[in-house]
Design an enzyme around this catalytic site. Sequence first.
Site, mmCIF file in Angstrom:
data_model
loop_
_atom_site.group_PDB
_atom_site.id
_atom_site.type_symbol
_atom_site.label_atom_id
_atom_site.label_comp_id
_atom_site.label_asym_id
_atom_site.label_seq_id
_atom_site.Cartn_x
_atom_site.Cartn_y
_atom_site.Cartn_z
ATOM 1 N N GLU A 157 0.887 -1.172 0.000
ATOM 2 C CA GLU A 157 0.000 0.000 0.000
ATOM 3 C C GLU A 157 0.918 1.214 0.000
ATOM 4 O O GLU A 157 1.559 1.507 1.013
ATOM 5 C CB GLU A 157 -0.900 0.001 1.251
ATOM 6 C CG GLU A 157 -1.796 -1.213 1.367
ATOM 7 C CD GLU A 157 -2.996 -1.165 0.434
ATOM 8 O OE1 GLU A 157 -3.297 -0.085 -0.125
ATOM 9 O OE2 GLU A 157 -3.640 -2.220 0.260
ATOM 10 N N CYS A 194 -2.079 9.034 2.958
ATOM 11 C CA CYS A 194 -1.825 8.487 1.617
ATOM 12 C C CYS A 194 -2.912 8.926 0.661
ATOM 13 O O CYS A 194 -2.644 9.286 -0.485
ATOM 14 C CB CYS A 194 -1.722 6.973 1.662
ATOM 15 S SG CYS A 194 -3.127 6.195 2.457
HETATM 16 P P1 NAD Z 1 8.948 4.613 4.067
HETATM 17 O O1 NAD Z 1 8.799 3.822 2.833
HETATM 18 O O2 NAD Z 1 10.095 5.522 4.214
HETATM 19 O O3 NAD Z 1 8.996 3.661 5.359
HETATM 20 C C1 NAD Z 1 7.961 2.753 5.657
HETATM 21 C C2 NAD Z 1 8.507 1.650 6.547
HETATM 22 O O4 NAD Z 1 9.446 0.863 5.815
HETATM 23 C C3 NAD Z 1 9.225 2.096 7.801
HETATM 24 O O5 NAD Z 1 8.816 1.283 8.878
HETATM 25 C C4 NAD Z 1 10.698 1.852 7.461
HETATM 26 O O6 NAD Z 1 11.504 1.613 8.593
HETATM 27 C C5 NAD Z 1 10.591 0.610 6.615
HETATM 28 N N1 NAD Z 1 11.718 0.348 5.716
HETATM 29 C C6 NAD Z 1 12.613 1.219 5.193
HETATM 30 N N2 NAD Z 1 13.490 0.568 4.375
HETATM 31 C C7 NAD Z 1 13.129 -0.728 4.384
HETATM 32 C C8 NAD Z 1 13.624 -1.893 3.729
HETATM 33 N N3 NAD Z 1 14.676 -1.854 2.898
HETATM 34 N N4 NAD Z 1 13.015 -3.072 3.963
HETATM 35 C C9 NAD Z 1 11.951 -3.150 4.783
HETATM 36 N N5 NAD Z 1 11.435 -2.065 5.435
HETATM 37 C C10 NAD Z 1 12.011 -0.879 5.232
HETATM 38 O O7 NAD Z 1 7.567 5.408 4.219
HETATM 39 P P2 NAD Z 1 7.223 6.551 5.269
HETATM 40 O O8 NAD Z 1 7.971 7.780 4.889
HETATM 41 O O9 NAD Z 1 7.330 6.021 6.647
HETATM 42 O O10 NAD Z 1 5.655 6.755 4.987
HETATM 43 C C11 NAD Z 1 5.136 7.654 4.077
HETATM 44 C C12 NAD Z 1 4.700 6.949 2.822
HETATM 45 O O11 NAD Z 1 3.716 5.958 3.145
HETATM 46 C C13 NAD Z 1 4.013 7.852 1.822
HETATM 47 O O12 NAD Z 1 4.490 7.584 0.534
HETATM 48 C C14 NAD Z 1 2.546 7.479 1.949
HETATM 49 O O13 NAD Z 1 1.778 7.757 0.806
HETATM 50 C C15 NAD Z 1 2.637 6.036 2.220
HETATM 51 N N6 NAD Z 1 1.396 5.544 2.821
HETATM 52 C C16 NAD Z 1 0.576 4.734 2.088
HETATM 53 C C17 NAD Z 1 -0.627 4.300 2.631
HETATM 54 C C18 NAD Z 1 -1.572 3.406 1.853
HETATM 55 O O14 NAD Z 1 -2.444 2.789 2.463
HETATM 56 N N7 NAD Z 1 -1.462 3.315 0.540
HETATM 57 C C19 NAD Z 1 -0.979 4.690 3.916
HETATM 58 C C20 NAD Z 1 -0.117 5.534 4.616
HETATM 59 C C21 NAD Z 1 1.084 5.939 4.066
#
Ligand code: NAD
Length: 485
Positions: free
Chosen positions: A230, A264
Amino acid sequence: MGRLLKIRNPRTGVNDYEIEAQDAADVATTAARLRANQRQWRDGGLAYRAEILRRWADAADARGDAIAEALILDTGRATLSRSEAHGVGAKIRRWCNDAPALMETRESTSKIAPAVAFRQQLVPYDLVGVISPWNFPLSLALIDALPALVAGCAVMIKPSEVTPRFMAPLAESIAAVPELAGVLALIPGDGATGAAVISEADMVCFTGSVPTGRKVAEAAAKRFIPAFLELGGKDPAIVLSGADLERAADAILRQGLVNSGQVCLSLERVYAQADIFEAFVDILIEKARAITPNLESLEAGHLGPIISAPQADIIEAQLRDAYAKGAIARLGGEIIRKGGNWLGPTILTNVDHGMEIMREETFGPVIPVMPFKDEDEAVVLANDTVFGLSAAVFAKDTAAALAVASRIDAGGVSVNDAGLQSMTTEAEKNSFKYSGLGGSRMGGAGLMRFFRKKALMIQNGAPRTMSAFAERPVQAGGQTHDENL
Ligand code: NAD
């Protein structure tokens, strides 16, 4: 001892908290413990799990204030934090109530081979890894974990390292229910810890950005495990002539500004038909003036700080790019840096698709508004994006709005309101394009993702013998054909 991560307070900008990130060995130890307990969790049956999960609902509700206080420190906003914290019990109970009907299977008879009966067995994945972001730290940590637990999976949740304070009071609620603590673990850490979770899980549910989502999908593909992603969005709203402009402005402001745009499915682009464009922008600005940052106090204002410091820099860079290319800030438009980073409601005009602000995810309280001439142009503009999360259409009546809504390439399109999928969680939807991958998280499918379907087939007639496959001369009238082969 694991790596210590310093955690920034989004209101003060000061690092005033720390967590110990679990490394790959820690995650492997936790995974082994959860796996050992999962069989009993699965085989105990739905009623057994629901009884335990309902006890957790009570334990989480009892700690609602403590969870809310931690979330307020994580995010710098209060009302949304309280609503996240106090909503946990209701969500657990809803899944427990809905699951029996969703999981019902009955024996069927094959139409092709009438002597064969079959039933579908639902076999949950043993261990699910959930990796979540910082914008709704608690809700998004639990959104996939709850149905996974109901299904009979064990779950490891790796929340965002940007907002980890809520984990301590939530962990207390889990520890209060020992049977649950055997199959549910909160794993503190950063991206490296998240990668370790993928290495141990049988299925991964990821919510976050497109670049990280790609890494997650690649890591899951290497292990041949399913990844449900997501990801981000650049959701459009279309306002057609004849729409109730007051209503459209109220809905668009709410969905563009709530949680300071860190949603999001935030509305990040608005297209208004040329003949109502100026009138609509005037109404939008007038209403937006009443919406203020909560900079001075947690007891006044509507918009919390930009939670992640790098995100404030991204928003600022997009605004600079837009101004350099001719955009005009009709309201707001400058980030206030006072320890934390705040941005008031920002309404932009003179925007076009050459600007980052119309193409890249902003994740801030910025509403750029652009005119269009007719419905066809509105649809082309709305679909001119790599994202496809959701959208909104406002028109004079439902039929006119639906005619446009059905042409938009996005998983959830609200008509005469916005962001309705966060209220109507029963409606199933997929994320289109780069906004995600995998089955619907919403509706009954949100639970069924956690099962592999197994077919148990019963022969009630006589089994066929090899004589059916004996070689024989071609008969008059052509080749023999067996559709059951
Ligand atoms: P991010 O991708 O930076 O991080 C998300 C998570 O992934 C964190 O817990 C992080 O520690 C982890 N992570 C980082 N590198 C990783 C790796 N290599 N392997 C596994 N895990 C890893 O996202 P963010 O900045 O925390 O969140 C914002 C983003 O989330 C925005 O793009 C937003 O649109 C999206 N979002 C989507 C939804 C949806 O339902 N579609 C909902 C909320 C947020």
